[in-house]
Structures are given as C-alpha cells and as structure tokens.
Design a protein around this motif. Structure first.
Motif, PDB file in Angstrom:
ATOM      1  N   ALA A 193      -1.934 -25.784 -23.400  1.00  0.00           N
ATOM      2  CA  ALA A 193      -2.601 -24.521 -23.716  1.00  0.00           C
ATOM      3  C   ALA A 193      -2.515 -23.521 -22.574  1.00  0.00           C
ATOM      4  O   ALA A 193      -3.024 -22.404 -22.682  1.00  0.00           O
ATOM      5  N   ASP A 194      -1.859 -23.900 -21.458  1.00  0.00           N
ATOM      6  CA  ASP A 194      -1.825 -23.043 -20.277  1.00  0.00           C
ATOM      7  C   ASP A 194      -0.677 -22.038 -20.336  1.00  0.00           C
ATOM      8  O   ASP A 194       0.382 -22.307 -20.918  1.00  0.00           O
ATOM      9  N   THR A 195      -0.865 -20.910 -19.694  1.00  0.00           N
ATOM     10  CA  THR A 195       0.184 -19.920 -19.476  1.00  0.00           C
ATOM     11  C   THR A 195       0.357 -19.765 -17.970  1.00  0.00           C
ATOM     12  O   THR A 195      -0.575 -19.334 -17.285  1.00  0.00           O
TER      13      THR A 195
ATOM     14  N   ARG B 264       4.890 -17.317 -24.066  1.00  0.00           N
ATOM     15  CA  ARG B 264       3.968 -17.926 -25.029  1.00  0.00           C
ATOM     16  C   ARG B 264       4.664 -18.170 -26.368  1.00  0.00           C
ATOM     17  O   ARG B 264       4.438 -19.203 -27.014  1.00  0.00           O
TER      18      ARG B 264
ATOM     19  N   ASN C 205      -5.349 -30.194 -24.991  1.00  0.00           N
ATOM     20  CA  ASN C 205      -6.303 -29.077 -25.022  1.00  0.00           C
ATOM     21  C   ASN C 205      -5.812 -27.878 -25.830  1.00  0.00           C
ATOM     22  O   ASN C 205      -6.346 -26.773 -25.675  1.00  0.00           O
ATOM     23  N   ALA C 206      -4.822 -28.065 -26.681  1.00  0.00           N
ATOM     24  CA  ALA C 206      -4.315 -26.989 -27.538  1.00  0.00           C
ATOM     25  C   ALA C 206      -4.899 -27.190 -28.935  1.00  0.00           C
ATOM     26  O   ALA C 206      -4.337 -27.907 -29.752  1.00  0.00           O
TER      27      ALA C 206
ATOM     28  N   ASN D 196      -5.514 -24.918 -31.296  1.00  0.00           N
ATOM     29  CA  ASN D 196      -5.103 -23.970 -32.339  1.00  0.00           C
ATOM     30  C   ASN D 196      -3.610 -23.706 -32.267  1.00  0.00           C
ATOM     31  O   ASN D 196      -3.172 -22.557 -32.282  1.00  0.00           O
ATOM     32  N   MET D 197      -2.829 -24.774 -32.183  1.00  0.00           N
ATOM     33  CA  MET D 197      -1.381 -24.635 -32.099  1.00  0.00           C
ATOM     34  C   MET D 197      -0.786 -24.939 -33.468  1.00  0.00           C
ATOM     35  O   MET D 197      -0.648 -26.099 -33.856  1.00  0.00           O
TER      36      MET D 197
ATOM     37  N   ALA E 197      -3.741 -33.250 -31.106  1.00  0.00           N
ATOM     38  CA  ALA E 197      -4.291 -32.601 -29.922  1.00  0.00           C
ATOM     39  C   ALA E 197      -5.107 -33.593 -29.129  1.00  0.00           C
ATOM     40  O   ALA E 197      -5.611 -34.589 -29.658  1.00  0.00           O
TER      41      ALA E 197
END
Length: 205
Positions: A26-28, A37, A60-61, A63-64, A70
C-alpha cells in the motif's frame, strides 16, 4: 513490472508454493506519483490473473481491486482491527490477520477473540514475535487455542453497545466469543463434548 511479476510466477511454477506475498503493497515511495501508483496496481492485478485461484497477499492493501488476498500486518485487540477485518470479510477477500499480541507468553485470548468476532470464511490468524522461523520456531509460537474445536459461526457477530458476541457450532459443542472494544478485552468459552466449554488441550509435542 515484468521482472517483479516473473519472480513470483516462476516460484509458483515449481509447484513448491502456490502464491506470493507482496510487502508494503500500500506504500508509495518518496517522489513517486500517479504513474507509479497506476503501474503498481497493474502489476499486482497481472500477477493475480496469472495465479488464478492462487494466493497473492497484498500487505496492508485493503482496497486493491483485482487482488484476492490482503494482510493486516498488525492486528490488535481493538475496534479498528475488527472493522478492517469485517470490511475485508464482507467483500470475500482472503485475509491473513497477523498479530504480535500473546506470542511472548502473554494472554492471546483478547486478540484472538477480536479476530473471531470479525472473521470471514477465508480469514486466517497468525501470531509471531518476529519475521522468521529462526526467530519464531513453530513450537514457540504455536498457541494452544489453535487445537480447540471451533466449528462454523451461527452468523455474524451481534453488537450491543461496545460488546461483540458470536457463537460457533461444532460437533463437540458451542463456542461463545465476546469482545469489548471499550476495554480491549475478550473471552472465549471453548466447545467440548457434553458442555459449552472446557479446559485447554496440551500443546503438540
């Protein structure tokens, strides 16, 4: 993207594993923008399509889209963790709820009760103190609770104020789980033959 995807897919083609874990999904990274992204999402979706029913766990994603599994990396005995798990379970997402609570000789019943009141059909719980089998050999982190008879839930948990309650039916009897989000404390009355609860079984040798 192709290199990252092939690293995972090549391992699954050996037949030794059936999926992959994507850490920090979930990181950018610093300085990355919309193009990163977009590509980041596309490569996860690509790998999931190639795996089919295989497992791609996005850490920790929550809403992918297009990714079937997840991880809740730090599942805790609190309302936030329960709500996160409930949301994923409602969408049919496979979930690995990972916790550090109770693996150091403390009481794991509170965090496990929080998990059980929210767990869906494809929800899994694991507890460890670190991130390797060398630091956490199975005989050290295996919880006695894993050996109890649980069975299927009668339905979703009921909530009265801050207290969740849920019941599970098994041939050995009835398991009753409660968790209070105000006190962060839970209880599990485990099923046993001839009654609603019983003593813990011994750890496996």
């Amino acid at each position: 993207r192709d290199l990252w995807a092939e690293e995972c897919l090549n391992m699954t083609r050996t037949g030794l594993v059936d999926g992959c874990f994507s850490d920090r999904a979930a990181d950018t990274p610093c300085g990355a923008g919309a193009e990163y992204r977009e590509g980041h999402l596309l490569v996860h979706q690509q790998v999931q399509r190639e795996l089919g029913e295989g497992v791609l766990i996005a850490n920790n994603a929550f809403n992918m889209p297009g990714v079937g599994s997840a991880m809740i990396e730090f599942f805790r005995a609190d309302a936030g963790s329960i709500e996160a798990l409930l949301g994923l379970a409602r969408r049919g997402t496979r979930v690995f709820a990972h916790s550090h609570d109770g693996c150091d000789g403390g009481d794991p019943s509170h965090v496990l009760a929080a998990f059980l009141v929210a767990a869906g059909e494809h929800s899994y719980f694991g507890c460890s103190r670190a991130w390797s089998v060398q630091a956490d050999p199975i005989e050290k982190v295996w919880l006695q609770e894993y050996d109890h008879s649980l069975g299927r839930p009668e339905g979703p948990a009921d909530k009265d104020g801050t207290v969740y309650r849920r019941r599970f039916i098994h041939a050995d009897g009835l398991t009753i789980v409660e968790f209070d989000t105000a006190t962060h404390r839970g209880s599990i009355s485990w099923a046993r033959r001839g009654g609603p609860s019983g003593p813990r079984p011994p750890l496996p040798k």
